[in-house]
Motif scaffolding. Structure first.
Motif, PDB file in Angstrom:
ATOM      1  N   LEU A   1     -10.615  -9.422  11.765  1.00 40.06           N
ATOM      2  CA  LEU A   1     -11.471  -8.751  10.790  1.00 40.06           C
ATOM      3  C   LEU A   1     -10.686  -7.676  10.044  1.00 40.06           C
ATOM      4  N   LEU A   2      -9.944  -6.853  10.780  1.00 39.25           N
ATOM      5  CA  LEU A   2      -9.165  -5.779  10.151  1.00 39.25           C
ATOM      6  C   LEU A   2      -8.117  -6.337   9.196  1.00 39.25           C
ATOM      7  N   LYS A   3      -7.460  -7.409   9.593  1.00 40.81           N
ATOM      8  CA  LYS A   3      -6.439  -8.046   8.734  1.00 40.81           C
ATOM      9  C   LYS A   3      -7.083  -8.574   7.448  1.00 40.81           C
ATOM     10  N   THR A   4      -8.232  -9.230   7.570  1.00 43.48           N
ATOM     11  CA  THR A   4      -8.915  -9.783   6.403  1.00 43.48           C
ATOM     12  C   THR A   4      -9.392  -8.668   5.470  1.00 43.48           C
ATOM     13  N   VAL A   5      -9.913  -7.597   6.039  1.00 44.41           N
ATOM     14  CA  VAL A   5     -10.350  -6.454   5.229  1.00 44.41           C
ATOM     15  C   VAL A   5      -9.160  -5.875   4.477  1.00 44.41           C
ATOM     16  N   LYS A   6      -8.077  -5.623   5.174  1.00 42.31           N
ATOM     17  CA  LYS A   6      -6.885  -5.025   4.547  1.00 42.31           C
ATOM     18  C   LYS A   6      -6.344  -5.915   3.429  1.00 42.31           C
ATOM     19  N   GLU A   7      -6.304  -7.219   3.668  1.00 43.79           N
ATOM     20  CA  GLU A   7      -5.784  -8.148   2.647  1.00 43.79           C
ATOM     21  C   GLU A   7      -6.644  -8.204   1.391  1.00 43.79           C
ATOM     22  N   ASN A   8      -7.934  -7.893   1.534  1.00 47.37           N
ATOM     23  CA  ASN A   8      -8.843  -8.033   0.411  1.00 47.37           C
ATOM     24  C   ASN A   8      -9.239  -6.724  -0.235  1.00 47.37           C
ATOM     25  N   LEU A   9      -8.736  -5.619   0.280  1.00 47.47           N
ATOM     26  CA  LEU A   9      -9.027  -4.325  -0.327  1.00 47.47           C
ATOM     27  C   LEU A   9      -7.783  -3.728  -0.956  1.00 47.47           C
ATOM     28  N   THR A  10      -7.555  -4.073  -2.173  1.00 43.54           N
ATOM     29  CA  THR A  10      -6.458  -3.479  -2.926  1.00 43.54           C
ATOM     30  C   THR A  10      -7.029  -2.885  -4.202  1.00 43.54           C
ATOM     31  N   GLU A  11      -6.827  -1.609  -4.373  1.00 40.87           N
ATOM     32  CA  GLU A  11      -7.320  -0.953  -5.586  1.00 40.87           C
ATOM     33  C   GLU A  11      -6.169  -0.650  -6.515  1.00 40.87           C
TER      34      GLU A  11
END
Length: 118
Positions: free
Chosen positions: A108-118
């Motif tokens: 979950l943490l990996k998927t969140v990090k990969e998809n949160l780029t501002e």
């Protein structure tokens, strides 16, 4: 640093709390809901404050696909992760990221990090 929050929507309180704790321990701002109708009601006026929604698929009153479709129509830049034990569900792969339960917190943490780029 992420300035917008993450909303977690799941009718299982234990999972909501687990996901929230893991994300907050990694520096994310998190808001949680256990009722999809309540989540839609509260999020629709503040949808610009969120970068990501993590939703269960199967919930009473409204499934995660319907809920997240409504939310993404309000904010097309919103990232969506739908989590479910069901693997044969039709969903829009261009709009949603799908994760199968059971899910490891590290996944979950990996998927969140990969998809949160501002």
């Amino acid at each position: 640093m992420l300035t917008k929050g993450i909303a977690i929507i799941d009718d299982e309180l234990d999972l909501v709390n687990l996901y929230k704790e893991a994300l907050e321990m990694n520096g994310y701002k998190v808001c949680t809901f256990t009722d999809p109708t309540d989540a839609l009601d509260k999020l629709q006026n503040k949808i610009g404050n969120y970068a990501l929604v993590i939703s269960d698929y199967r919930m009473p009153a409204m499934n995660g696909n319907d809920l997240c479709t409504k939310l993404i129509n309000l904010n097309p830049k919103l990232k969506i992760i739908i989590i479910s034990a069901f693997q044969d569900i039709e969903y829009d792969k261009s709009k949603f990221i799908w994760l199968n339960k059971p899910i490891l917190i590290s996944q979950l943490l990996k998927t969140v990090k990969e998809n949160l780029t501002e």
